[in-house]
Design a protein around this motif. Structure first.
Motif, PDB file in Angstrom:
ATOM      1  N   THR A 279      -9.063   4.001   2.767  1.00 34.41           N
ATOM      2  CA  THR A 279      -9.320   4.850   3.943  1.00 34.41           C
ATOM      3  C   THR A 279      -8.041   5.170   4.710  1.00 34.41           C
ATOM      4  OG1 THR A 279      -9.835   2.857   5.229  1.00 34.41           O
ATOM      5  CG2 THR A 279     -11.684   4.028   4.209  1.00 34.41           C
TER       6      THR A 279
ATOM      7  N   VAL B 186      -6.161   8.733  -1.062  1.00 33.08           N
ATOM      8  CA  VAL B 186      -7.293   7.844  -0.804  1.00 33.08           C
ATOM      9  C   VAL B 186      -7.513   6.899  -1.983  1.00 33.08           C
ATOM     10  CG1 VAL B 186      -9.799   7.763  -0.480  1.00 33.08           C
ATOM     11  CG2 VAL B 186      -8.423   9.416   0.806  1.00 33.08           C
TER      12      VAL B 186
ATOM     13  N   GLU C 206      -6.535   8.580   4.296  1.00 34.14           N
ATOM     14  CA  GLU C 206      -7.144   9.770   4.902  1.00 34.14           C
ATOM     15  C   GLU C 206      -6.498  10.150   6.219  1.00 34.14           C
ATOM     16  OE1 GLU C 206     -11.766   9.735   3.654  1.00 34.14           O
ATOM     17  OE2 GLU C 206     -11.168   8.052   4.916  1.00 34.14           O
ATOM     18  N   GLN C 207      -5.659   9.299   6.767  1.00 33.35           N
ATOM     19  CA  GLN C 207      -5.077   9.563   8.082  1.00 33.35           C
ATOM     20  C   GLN C 207      -4.227  10.831   8.045  1.00 33.35           C
ATOM     21  OE1 GLN C 207      -3.065   6.125   9.682  1.00 33.35           O
ATOM     22  NE2 GLN C 207      -4.527   4.707   8.748  1.00 33.35           N
TER      23      GLN C 207
END
Length: 217
Positions: free
Chosen positions: A187, A182, A190-191
């Motif tokens: 963002t 991150v 974060e997957q």
């Protein structure tokens, strides 16, 4: 005196970089040395470190002469002629050199707190002797000595340097991988599929992780 171990790429050298910054900001003098694969020249670990130290430490002619074998341009650095020291046989000459190196750093620490950063100790042999002498001085001087080593290449090093407290840096855990991902990708880091890929490809090795994230970015 601290000995920091871990496998290649786990973050030891980066940790020394961070420590160097903190030490300088807080008013310490920082001296860094690095061993080289194959050993390099005798006492390779100390050659650059000593060149830095002699510029900020008052050396006697005898001390300068003893160190001249490791710092050939001593005359130029000190701006005065430096004679070779009286000759000693084998072991006695080595002991004199080891004690002189330790004394120089002890003298430097009396002027300003000293942080000594030594990288890749797994490749050091004779260079460990001055470090052992310095380790015996840290309790009475403003010296912080930190050495790193590759634990997979020389797992016995902590037993060779018993005066040093040992820290082993592990690979990153999944939650730590996520934090680093991150911090580098935002963002998108974060997957779940990204985190699964990073875990699978790097197994938590920090160097591999950073390089993989760069490719993804």
């Amino acid at each position: 005196a601290w000995l920091v171990g871990g496998e290649s790429g786990v973050g030891k050298s980066r940790m020394l970089d961070e420590l160097r910054t903190h030490a300088l900001v807080n008013g310490a003098q920082v001296i860094r040395g690095q061993a080289v694969e194959g050993g390099g020249m005798p006492y390779q670990l100390w050659r650059d470190a000593l060149r830095r130290s002699v510029l900020s430490t008052e050396l006697s002619d005898l001390q300068a002469g003893v160190l001249k074998s490791l710092v050939p341009d001593m005359d130029i650095l000190l701006e005065r002629p430096i004679l070779n020291p009286p000759e000693l046989d084998g072991q006695a000459a080595q002991q004199r050199l080891v004690l002189t190196i330790a004394t120089i750093f002890s003298q430097a620490a009396q002027v300003q707190p000293l942080v000594l950063l030594l990288d890749d100790l797994q490749w050091s042999v004779e260079s460990l002797e001055p470090l052992k002498a310095i380790n015996r001085l840290v309790a009475e001087n403003a010296i912080l000595a930190i050495g790193t080593f590759r634990s997979e290449e020389r797992p016995t090093l902590p037993y060779e340097l018993p005066e040093m407290a040992t820290i082993l840096l592990p690979r990153l855990e999944p939650d730590q991988i996520a934090k680093l991902s991150v911090s580098m990708l935002g963002t998108a880091g974060e997957q779940p599929q990204v985190l699964d890929l990073l875990q699978h490809e790097t197994e938590g090795n920090t160097f591999f992780l950073v390089e993989t994230v760069r490719v993804l970015a």
